[in-house]
Write a protein that holds these residues in place. Structure first.
Motif, PDB file in Angstrom:
ATOM      1  N   ASP A  67       0.829  -1.196   0.000  1.00 56.50           N
ATOM      2  CA  ASP A  67       0.000   0.000   0.000  1.00 56.50           C
ATOM      3  C   ASP A  67       0.871   1.257   0.000  1.00 56.50           C
ATOM      4  O   ASP A  67       1.865   1.330   0.730  1.00 56.50           O
ATOM      5  N   ASN A  68       0.502   2.240  -0.784  1.00 57.07           N
ATOM      6  CA  ASN A  68       1.266   3.488  -0.846  1.00 57.07           C
ATOM      7  C   ASN A  68       0.925   4.430   0.301  1.00 57.07           C
ATOM      8  O   ASN A  68       1.806   5.113   0.837  1.00 57.07           O
ATOM      9  N   HIS A  69      -0.341   4.477   0.658  1.00 54.16           N
ATOM     10  CA  HIS A  69      -0.777   5.423   1.693  1.00 54.16           C
ATOM     11  C   HIS A  69      -0.343   4.953   3.079  1.00 54.16           C
ATOM     12  O   HIS A  69       0.072   5.757   3.910  1.00 54.16           O
ATOM     13  N   MET A  70      -0.432   3.660   3.320  1.00 53.36           N
ATOM     14  CA  MET A  70      -0.073   3.059   4.609  1.00 53.36           C
ATOM     15  C   MET A  70       1.004   1.994   4.376  1.00 53.36           C
ATOM     16  O   MET A  70       0.707   0.830   4.092  1.00 53.36           O
ATOM     17  N   ALA A  71       2.269   2.394   4.454  1.00 49.55           N
ATOM     18  CA  ALA A  71       3.346   1.411   4.363  1.00 49.55           C
ATOM     19  C   ALA A  71       3.297   0.523   5.602  1.00 49.55           C
ATOM     20  O   ALA A  71       3.155   1.013   6.721  1.00 49.55           O
ATOM     21  N   CYS A  72       3.407  -0.782   5.419  1.00 51.37           N
ATOM     22  CA  CYS A  72       3.273  -1.683   6.559  1.00 51.37           C
ATOM     23  C   CYS A  72       4.209  -2.869   6.398  1.00 51.37           C
ATOM     24  O   CYS A  72       4.511  -3.304   5.283  1.00 51.37           O
ATOM     25  N   PHE A  73       4.652  -3.386   7.538  1.00 50.23           N
ATOM     26  CA  PHE A  73       5.642  -4.465   7.573  1.00 50.23           C
ATOM     27  C   PHE A  73       5.234  -5.497   8.604  1.00 50.23           C
ATOM     28  O   PHE A  73       4.671  -5.162   9.646  1.00 50.23           O
ATOM     29  N   ASP A  74       5.582  -6.766   8.323  1.00 48.56           N
ATOM     30  CA  ASP A  74       5.219  -7.811   9.275  1.00 48.56           C
ATOM     31  C   ASP A  74       6.122  -7.820  10.496  1.00 48.56           C
ATOM     32  O   ASP A  74       5.728  -8.284  11.564  1.00 48.56           O
ATOM     33  N   TYR A  75       7.347  -7.275  10.380  1.00 49.31           N
ATOM     34  CA  TYR A  75       8.293  -7.361  11.490  1.00 49.31           C
ATOM     35  C   TYR A  75       9.475  -6.450  11.199  1.00 49.31           C
ATOM     36  O   TYR A  75      10.057  -6.518  10.121  1.00 49.31           O
TER      37      TYR A  75
END
Length: 473
Positions: A275-283
Motif C-alpha cells: 500500500d502506498n498510503h499506509m506502508a506496513c511491515f510484518d516485522y
C-alpha cells in the motif's frame, strides 16, 4: 532517586503555559500586552512581527491564542476525526503513514516498534503504533496491551516534535483483552511488506495483533537490495537508509523490475501490492543503519538515540512501581538510590547440557560486579548504595536462597497480587519500570531485556551499567 531531566523540563513548561493562561484570564495580561505569537515545539514563544504592534491602528484584530506543544502534536491534527470503522476513512490524503506488527517478548516488540517509528521519520511517514501482542512469555488469554498504556506518548510527541499515533486513534477496535477473531466481513484488506529472509516462503502473520486490528493482509517481499548482505538468502537484517527510499511518499525509488515480488495472498485470497498510503511491515526487529547487525547494542544506535530514549513510562505506571519499590525496600518515604540486577536464565538454559547449569553465569559473578559498582559510585559521585534489587526468570529455589543470603531483594508478585490486580502483562512490565529507576544497572549480556534497561539507566539517570557475559567480563 535520579530521574530524567526531561520530566523536569516538561513540568516547567506546563507551569509556564498554565501561569500565562491564568494571567490572561484574570486580566493581568490583556490584549494590549499580549505577544502575538505561539509556542514552538521547544516551548519557546515565536513572535510574529508581521502582525504589528498591539497599539497600532493597522494591526489586524485577532483572538489571542497560544498553540501549546501538546496541541501542536495532538493526534487529532493528523487524522480526519475520531476513530472510524475503516482505517482508510480516517487517513488524511495529504499525509502518508507507516505501521508494523511485532512478535516475541515485550522488549523485542518495543524495539521493533521503535525501529518502525525511526523508519517513519526517515521516510516522512506518520507512525501508527499497534498494541503489544502475546508471545512466548505472555499467554494468549492475556490479550493485548496498548502501547500508550505503558509509554507516555504525549510527552514523546512534544520532545520528538513529531506525531505519534496509535491504531486506536485511527480505527474503532474491540477491547484489547478480547482474543476473538473478527468475522471475515469486518476485515479490511491491506497490502504489506514482509521482511522475512529470501529463503523463507511465508511472512510473519502475527495473528493476535492483525485480528485485533481487523485486517486481511497480503504480503510482498522487500527488495533484496535493502538487506545487510544481499547475496545471503538467509540474511535477516535490513538497512534503514536502503529501505526508506522505496517507501518515501514523493518520487520513491522504483522497485526492481518494476514491481515488488509478490509473496503470499491474504487469508481471504486478496493479492494486493504494498500500500502506498499506509506502508506496513510484518516485522521490523531485524533492521540496522550500519554494518553492525545488532545495532541496539551500540550506544549510538539511532532507533534508541532518536526514538527509544524519549519513550518514558506513563506517570500512572511509575507511581505504581514506586509503591512496589517502597514496599520491597521497607521505605515509607522517598526511594533511596539502588542498583538493579537482571539475571537471565530461563530460555538461556537451552544451551546447557541436560541436568547441568554450568553454562549459566554464577550469581557470585554478578555480586562482584555489583560490589565494584557500589564502590565506584561512592568514590566518584558520593552516592551511598544500600539497596540492591534483582529480577530473574530463574525458578530454582536454591538460587533464590543464595539471593537472600547476600542481602538482595526482589519483588514477590504473588504476595503483591500483581496478576490479580493488573494482569499478566504487568509481571514483566513492573520489573522493567523498576529497573529504569535504578542508579546503576548490572544485567546479562545477549539479553535484550537487560540491554534496553541498561540504556534507560545510562541515558535517563546518568548511571553506570554492566552487562555480564559467560566469560565473566
Amino acid at each position: 532517586m535520579l530521574r530524567s531531566n526531561r520530566v523536569t523540563w516538561l513540568a516547567g513548561l506546563t507551569v509556564f503555559v498554565a501561569f500565562g493562561t491564568l494571567l490572561y484570564a484574570t486580566g493581568v495580561l490583556d490584549s494590549s500586552s499580549y505577544l502575538h505569537g505561539r509556542l514552538n515545539g521547544h516551548g519557546n514563544v515565536i513572535v510574529d512581527s508581521s502582525l504589528g504592534s498591539p497599539n497600532s491602528t493597522s494591526a489586524p484584530e485577532i483572538t489571542p491564542h497560544c498553540v501549546t506543544p501538546v496541541e501542536e502534536w495532538n493526534s487529532s491534527r493528523f487524522l480526519k476525526g475520531p476513530p472510524t470503522k475503516l482505517f482508510r476513512e480516517n487517513l488524511l490524503e495529504n499525509r502518508s503513514y507507516i505501521t508494523c506488527w511485532a512478535i516475541a517478548g515485550f522488549t523485542n516488540q518495543f524495539m521493533g516498534y521503535a525501529n518502525m517509528i525511526y523508519l517513519g521519520f526517515l521516510s516522512d511517514r506518520i507512525p501508527i503504533i499497534p498494541p503489544f501482542g502475546p508471545g512466548p512469555h505472555i499467554s494468549r488469554s492475556a490479550g493485548l496491551v496498548p502501547f500508550g498504556r505503558i509509554f507516555n506518548l504525549t510527552r514523546a510527541r512534544i520532545e520528538l516534535h513529531k506525531p505519534l499515533l496509535e491504531w486506536s486513534d485511527v480505527k474503532d477496535l474491540p477491547s484489547p483483552t478480547s482474543i476473538q477473531s473478527p468475522p471475515d466481513s469486518e476485515r479490511e484488506p491491506l497490502g504489506c511488506f514482509s521482511t522475512r529472509p529470501d529463503f523463507d516462503p511465508h511472512p510473519n502473520r502475527v495473528r493476535e495483533i492483525v485480528d485485533h486490528l481487523q485486517l486481511d493482509i497480503a504480503y510482498s517481499r522487500v527488495p533484496t537490495q535493502v538487506r545487510l548482505h544481499p547475496s545471503n538468502n538467509r540474511e535477516d537484517f535490513l538497512v534503514f537508509p536502503n529501505l526508506a527510499p522505496y517507501i518515501f511518499p514523493r518520487r520513491p525509488r522504483p522497485p526492481p523490475n518494476g514491481h515488488f515480488q509478490f509473496m503470499e495472498a491474504s487469508p481471504l485470497g486478496q493479492k494486493l501490492p504494498p500500500d502506498n498510503h499506509m506502508a506496513c511491515f510484518d516485522y521490523l526487529y531485524y533492521i540496522t543503519s550500519s554494518s553492525d547487525a545488532f545495532e541496539w547494542e551500540r550506544s549510538w544506535a539511532p532507533a534508541w538515540v532518536q526514538v527509544g530514549k524519549y519513550l518514558d513510562f506513563t506517570d500512572d505506571l511509575v507511581e505504581i512501581v514506586e509503591g512496589y519499590l517502597r514496599r520491597v525496600f521497607g521505605s515509607s518515604d522517598s526511594i533511596l538510590p539502588f542498583i538493579a540486577v537482571h539475571i537471565r536464565r530461563g530460555d538461556f538454559g537451552r544451551n546447557c547440557d541436560k541436568g547441568s547449569d554450568k553454562c549459566f553465569i554464577p550469581l557470585a559473578t554478578f555480586k562482584k560486579k555489583v560490589d565494584v559498582m557500589i564502590s565506584d559510585l561512592l568514590e566518584s559521585k558520593n552516592i551511598h548504595i544500600e539497596k540492591v534489587i534483582i529480577m530473574s526468570d530463574e525458578k530454582n529455589l536454591n538460587f533464590w536462597e543464595e539471593v537472600k543470603e547476600i542481602g538482595w531483594v526482589h519483588f514477590n508478585h504473588k504476595e503483591e497480587d500483581t496478576l490479580e490486580k493488573y494482569g499478566e502483562w504487568y509481571l514483566p512490565i513492573i520489573d522493567i519500570v523498576a529497573q529504569s529507576m535504578a542508579t546503576g544497572f548490572v544485567g546479562t549480556a545477549s539479553s535484550t531485556f537487560s540491554l534496553v534497561s541498561a540504556r534507560r539507566v545510562e541515558d535517563w539517570n546518568g548511571g553506570p551499567i554492566v552487562l555480564v557475559s559467560r566469560s565473566g567480563n
